[in-house]
Design an enzyme around this catalytic site. Structure first.
Site, PDB file in Angstrom:
ATOM      1  N   HIS A  17       0.920  -1.441  -0.150  1.00  0.00           N
ATOM      2  CA  HIS A  17      -0.120   0.056  -0.101  1.00  0.00           C
ATOM      3  C   HIS A  17       0.809   1.265  -0.034  1.00  0.00           C
ATOM      4  CE1 HIS A  17      -3.437  -2.621   0.824  1.00  0.00           C
ATOM      5  NE2 HIS A  17      -2.707  -3.102   1.970  1.00  0.00           N
ATOM      6  N   SER A  74      13.530  19.677 -18.540  1.00  0.00           N
ATOM      7  CA  SER A  74      12.348  20.437 -18.797  1.00  0.00           C
ATOM      8  C   SER A  74      12.526  21.549 -19.403  1.00  0.00           C
ATOM      9  CB  SER A  74      11.875  21.041 -17.080  1.00  0.00           C
ATOM     10  OG  SER A  74      10.899  21.931 -17.356  1.00  0.00           O
ATOM     11  N   LYS A  89      15.367  19.900 -13.311  1.00  0.00           N
ATOM     12  CA  LYS A  89      14.645  18.799 -13.871  1.00  0.00           C
ATOM     13  C   LYS A  89      15.256  17.805 -14.494  1.00  0.00           C
ATOM     14  CE  LYS A  89      10.944  17.891 -12.762  1.00  0.00           C
ATOM     15  NZ  LYS A  89       9.928  18.321 -13.163  1.00  0.00           N
ATOM     16  N   GLU A 114       8.343   6.475 -18.153  1.00  0.00           N
ATOM     17  CA  GLU A 114       7.156   6.904 -18.394  1.00  0.00           C
ATOM     18  C   GLU A 114       6.181   6.501 -19.467  1.00  0.00           C
ATOM     19  OE1 GLU A 114       7.535  11.143 -15.314  1.00  0.00           O
ATOM     20  OE2 GLU A 114       7.359  11.212 -17.546  1.00  0.00           O
TER      21      GLU A 114
END
Length: 462
Positions: free
Chosen positions: A158, A279, A285, A292
């Site tokens: 979880h 980015s 970044k 992804e």
């Protein structure tokens, strides 16, 4: 309106005027032009054997097809978009090269069994490329596990810290999962390896085809046993799409876990720079875009699988034009699987772990709570009573963790706690979980040993 060319015997197949390119399968089937040519060459050899073609005619057909193959490969083939598929385009080009002999090649053959054979051969060859890619990724996982055999981290349920584990144990869980996908692709290959050529439109043919010769020429180990089923069933493609869906779901889950581990909040791993992007506005970044994209692309084969299932469920026997839509989704899906495996094999080969951060994360938690409950249970206390006591200890802690409290404090909850309770530690917790498949060092080493045996057996079976 597209109109058939009355001087072109190939165009007569289209039966007259056709509207637009709505019926065209050209843009998907062009990917299997080489398989279509291989099937035609094999068929011409078989027609020569049974006396339909002379040796000279068979040689003319073969040479013209090889010439066409080279033209397509070199991107100089003159595609006629008024013909609705690659089969008619290739036949049309043969007419231009060798004349009426080209018309003899289709005797005893339908586009129904032709395209069914083309697609099976195409997918067989691509599965034969995917299987070694899966094996390579599995080998990378073994090497990474061996290299980092003793690094520990908190395990999660979880998304909450649960128990300590070895990172090698976690990596071998990836191995177990992907090895089942390897088995799925092997089973898919078995189901693809069944040649439908010789079935005709659906009722068989009137000439004495040598289907065993065709199978040998094309590399099939079996020939289909029912001509109706041969041209009308596509469960071999749903098998392939399911295999693609399954492995992409699993690669997506792996990617998701590493995306989380890559966040500043976790900082468990270091992704090589070449597998991150920046980015456009935030200079600090480095985004895990490869992970992804694998996660994002995983939905594509699932969608194609559901689409084909939906198309097939209402089809009557034998051939319906709906089946023209069976291939594109599977072609796209195997490309996605191949690309994803290549990316992850290279990425994992250069992945490193922040050992101290992972250790600190495990240490600064109550993930040893289960071990304290097990301690009491080993003292013959019923486990549910031990569970309740440790739950009360955990909820009463203020500013420290369960493994940091003193023996005197523990004895306030149970007199069964003795000096040896202080031996409970992260390392001790891991090594005591020495059950088959567990997270202890010896257990993980055994998993790695068995994994190597598994892969060796796979390689020896080829």
């Amino acid at each position: 309106m597209l109109t058939k060319n009355i001087n072109n015997k190939t165009s007569s197949v289209q039966g007259g005027k056709i509207y637009g390119d709505f019926t065209s399968s050209f843009h998907s089937d062009i990917r299997m032009y080489s398989e279509d040519i291989d099937v035609s060459i094999a068929y011409s050899k078989m027609l020569k054997k049974i006396g339909i073609l002379s040796s000279q005619e068979s040689e003319l057909i073969k040479n013209s097809l090889e010439e066409i193959r080279k033209e397509i490969k070199d991107n100089i083939f003159d595609w006629d978009y008024t013909l609705e598929d690659i089969h008619l385009n290739i036949e049309n080009s043969m007419y231009k090269k060798i004349g009426e002999v080209a018309g003899k090649l289709h005797y005893g053959r339908s586009r129904n069994d032709q395209v069914a054979t083309d697609s099976r051969l195409y997918f067989l060859r691509n599965v034969d490329l995917i299987i070694p890619s899966i094996i390579k990724f599995l080998e990378v996982l073994i090497k990474l596990s061996e290299k980092n055999i003793e690094i520990l981290l908190p395990g999660y349920t979880h998304l909450q810290k649960g128990q300590p584990i070895l990172i090698s144990h976690n990596l071998m869980s990836y191995f177990s999962m992907i090895s089942r996908d390897l088995s799925r692709f092997q089973n898919t290959r078995f189901n693809l390896d069944n040649m439908p050529l010789g079935s005709g439109a659906f009722a068989g043919v009137t000439i004495p085809l040598d289907r065993d010769l065709l199978a040998d020429e094309l590399g099939f180990s079996r020939v289909s046993s029912n001509s109706i089923d041969s041209v009308s069933s596509r469960d071999h493609i749903t098998d392939l799409l399911y295999s693609c869906s399954s492995i992409m779901i699993n690669l997506s889950r792996i990617s998701e876990e590493l995306i989380i581990w890559n966040t500043e909040e976790f900082n468990f791993i270091n992704i090589p720079d070449e597998f991150t992007t920046g980015s456009s506005i935030m200079p600090q970044k480095r985004n895990p875009d490869y992970f992804e994209l694998i996660r994002g692309k995983s939905g594509i084969p699932i969608g194609h699988l559901v689409s084909l299932f939906t198309s097939l469920k209402g089809l009557t026997f034998t051939y319906n034009r709906d089946l023209q839509e069976d291939r594109k989704g599977a072609m796209d899906s195997i490309e996605i699987v191949s690309q994803s495996l290549e990316v992850l094999s290279n990425l994992f080969s250069n992945l490193t772990f922040n050992q101290k951060i992972m250790l600190d994360s495990a240490h600064n938690s109550n993930i040893l709570a289960t071990d304290f409950a097990d301690y009491l249970a080993n003292k013959k206390m019923p486990y549910r009573e031990a569970y309740e006591i440790v739950k009360n200890i955990s909820s009463s802690l203020e500013g420290k963790y369960i493994h940091q409290i003193s023996l005197n404090e523990l004895r306030k909850f149970s007199k069964l706690f003795e000096e040896d309770v202080l031996d409970i530690s992260l390392g001790n917790s891991i090594e005591r979980r020495n059950s088959f498949g567990g997270t202890s060092t010896d257990s993980v080493k055994n998993q790695i040993k068995e994994a190597k045996i598994f892969l060796l057996k796979i390689k020896n079976e080829k």
